[in-house]
Design a protein around this motif. Structure first.
Motif, PDB file in Angstrom:
ATOM      1  N   THR A  31       0.817  -1.215   0.000  1.00  0.00           N
ATOM      2  CA  THR A  31       0.000   0.000   0.000  1.00  0.00           C
ATOM      3  C   THR A  31       0.853   1.268   0.000  1.00  0.00           C
ATOM      4  O   THR A  31       0.322   2.369   0.057  1.00  0.00           O
ATOM      5  N   GLY A  32       2.157   1.109  -0.064  1.00  0.00           N
ATOM      6  CA  GLY A  32       3.053   2.256  -0.077  1.00  0.00           C
ATOM      7  C   GLY A  32       3.435   2.662  -1.484  1.00  0.00           C
ATOM      8  O   GLY A  32       2.825   2.231  -2.473  1.00  0.00           O
ATOM      9  N   THR A  33       4.471   3.493  -1.571  1.00  0.00           N
ATOM     10  CA  THR A  33       4.941   3.988  -2.865  1.00  0.00           C
ATOM     11  C   THR A  33       6.326   3.466  -3.214  1.00  0.00           C
ATOM     12  O   THR A  33       6.915   3.881  -4.201  1.00  0.00           O
ATOM     13  N   THR A  34       6.865   2.566  -2.381  1.00  0.00           N
ATOM     14  CA  THR A  34       8.173   1.990  -2.638  1.00  0.00           C
ATOM     15  C   THR A  34       8.032   0.483  -2.873  1.00  0.00           C
ATOM     16  O   THR A  34       7.022  -0.111  -2.528  1.00  0.00           O
ATOM     17  N   ILE A  35       9.049  -0.123  -3.451  1.00  0.00           N
ATOM     18  CA  ILE A  35       9.056  -1.570  -3.655  1.00  0.00           C
ATOM     19  C   ILE A  35       9.365  -2.234  -2.322  1.00  0.00           C
ATOM     20  O   ILE A  35      10.298  -1.837  -1.621  1.00  0.00           O
ATOM     21  N   ALA A  36       8.576  -3.243  -1.968  1.00  0.00           N
ATOM     22  CA  ALA A  36       8.815  -4.010  -0.751  1.00  0.00           C
ATOM     23  C   ALA A  36       9.325  -5.394  -1.142  1.00  0.00           C
ATOM     24  O   ALA A  36       8.742  -6.039  -2.004  1.00  0.00           O
ATOM     25  N   THR A  55       7.190  12.286  -0.990  1.00  0.00           N
ATOM     26  CA  THR A  55       7.844  11.505   0.045  1.00  0.00           C
ATOM     27  C   THR A  55       7.526  10.035  -0.179  1.00  0.00           C
ATOM     28  O   THR A  55       6.421   9.683  -0.570  1.00  0.00           O
ATOM     29  N   ALA A  56       8.499   9.202   0.031  1.00  0.00           N
ATOM     30  CA  ALA A  56       8.296   7.759  -0.126  1.00  0.00           C
ATOM     31  C   ALA A  56       7.523   7.235   1.079  1.00  0.00           C
ATOM     32  O   ALA A  56       7.750   7.669   2.200  1.00  0.00           O
ATOM     33  N   GLN A  57       6.619   6.332   0.815  1.00  0.00           N
ATOM     34  CA  GLN A  57       5.846   5.717   1.886  1.00  0.00           C
ATOM     35  C   GLN A  57       6.137   4.223   1.903  1.00  0.00           C
ATOM     36  O   GLN A  57       5.934   3.541   0.899  1.00  0.00           O
ATOM     37  N   ASN A  58       6.616   3.750   3.027  1.00  0.00           N
ATOM     38  CA  ASN A  58       6.908   2.337   3.211  1.00  0.00           C
ATOM     39  C   ASN A  58       5.762   1.711   3.989  1.00  0.00           C
ATOM     40  O   ASN A  58       5.690   1.845   5.208  1.00  0.00           O
ATOM     41  N   LYS A  59       4.847   1.027   3.281  1.00  0.00           N
ATOM     42  CA  LYS A  59       3.712   0.402   3.950  1.00  0.00           C
ATOM     43  C   LYS A  59       3.337  -0.890   3.241  1.00  0.00           C
ATOM     44  O   LYS A  59       3.299  -0.936   2.014  1.00  0.00           O
ATOM     45  N   VAL A  60       3.067  -1.920   4.032  1.00  0.00           N
ATOM     46  CA  VAL A  60       2.510  -3.159   3.504  1.00  0.00           C
ATOM     47  C   VAL A  60       1.334  -3.555   4.373  1.00  0.00           C
ATOM     48  O   VAL A  60       1.315  -3.315   5.571  1.00  0.00           O
ATOM     49  N   LEU A  61       0.341  -4.148   3.733  1.00  0.00           N
ATOM     50  CA  LEU A  61      -0.855  -4.616   4.416  1.00  0.00           C
ATOM     51  C   LEU A  61      -0.826  -6.140   4.407  1.00  0.00           C
ATOM     52  O   LEU A  61      -0.727  -6.756   3.339  1.00  0.00           O
ATOM     53  N   ASP A  63      12.914   5.988  -6.593  1.00  0.00           N
ATOM     54  CA  ASP A  63      13.585   7.165  -7.142  1.00  0.00           C
ATOM     55  C   ASP A  63      15.104   7.035  -7.106  1.00  0.00           C
ATOM     56  O   ASP A  63      15.814   7.925  -7.539  1.00  0.00           O
ATOM     57  N   ARG A  64      15.603   5.902  -6.599  1.00  0.00           N
ATOM     58  CA  ARG A  64      17.039   5.621  -6.523  1.00  0.00           C
ATOM     59  C   ARG A  64      17.818   6.746  -5.841  1.00  0.00           C
ATOM     60  O   ARG A  64      18.855   7.188  -6.302  1.00  0.00           O
ATOM     61  N   GLY A  65      17.258   7.230  -4.735  1.00  0.00           N
ATOM     62  CA  GLY A  65      17.951   8.239  -3.950  1.00  0.00           C
ATOM     63  C   GLY A  65      17.708   9.665  -4.402  1.00  0.00           C
ATOM     64  O   GLY A  65      18.171  10.596  -3.777  1.00  0.00           O
ATOM     65  N   ILE A  66      17.008   9.885  -5.510  1.00  0.00           N
ATOM     66  CA  ILE A  66      16.732  11.235  -5.991  1.00  0.00           C
ATOM     67  C   ILE A  66      15.478  11.747  -5.295  1.00  0.00           C
ATOM     68  O   ILE A  66      14.423  11.154  -5.402  1.00  0.00           O
ATOM     69  N   LYS A  67      15.607  12.837  -4.572  1.00  0.00           N
ATOM     70  CA  LYS A  67      14.454  13.395  -3.871  1.00  0.00           C
ATOM     71  C   LYS A  67      13.829  14.489  -4.716  1.00  0.00           C
ATOM     72  O   LYS A  67      14.509  15.376  -5.197  1.00  0.00           O
ATOM     73  N   ARG A  68      12.525  14.373  -4.915  1.00  0.00           N
ATOM     74  CA  ARG A  68      11.801  15.387  -5.667  1.00  0.00           C
ATOM     75  C   ARG A  68      11.010  16.244  -4.703  1.00  0.00           C
ATOM     76  O   ARG A  68      10.476  15.746  -3.710  1.00  0.00           O
ATOM     77  N   LYS A  69      10.898  17.498  -5.020  1.00  0.00           N
ATOM     78  CA  LYS A  69      10.188  18.425  -4.151  1.00  0.00           C
ATOM     79  C   LYS A  69       8.709  18.029  -4.068  1.00  0.00           C
ATOM     80  O   LYS A  69       8.067  17.778  -5.076  1.00  0.00           O
TER      81      LYS A  69
END
Length: 93
Positions: A31-36, A80-86, A71-77
């Motif tokens: 449910t996040g925006t990053t790969i788990a 924010t990355a969200q780390n979530k798993v259900l 984003d491989r470490g590139i922060k965009r204005k």
């Protein structure tokens, strides 16, 4: 013999999930925006993965989760990355 079970849904944001006991089936939804990566299985955002199929047995399960930033470490204005798993699992109670 009578056996009671219950479906449980829990969301985790940490990389270490507590030991789950008496689990008869287990599905994971990212449910996040990053790969788990859960125990070596890559789960992409919005993807659902069955980790334990319901086969009539029950298990004690230790899951290790690693979150990878797409984003491989590139922060965009403004992002924010969200780390979530259900976790959705059926448990003997």
């Amino acid at each position: 013999m009578f056996v009671e079970t219950a479906f449980i849904t829990r969301e985790f944001k940490e990389e270490q999930i507590p030991v789950l006991e008496n689990i008869t089936c287990l599905s994971v939804v990212n449910t996040g925006t990053t790969i788990a990566i859960i125990n070596g299985v890559s789960i992409y955002p919005t993807q659902k993965q069955i980790l334990i199929v319901p086969d009539g047995t029950y298990s004690k399960v230790q899951l290790t989760v690693i979150f990878l930033n797409q984003d491989r470490g590139i922060k965009r204005k403004g992002t924010t990355a969200q780390n979530k798993v259900l976790l959705i699992y059926k448990k003997l109670i």
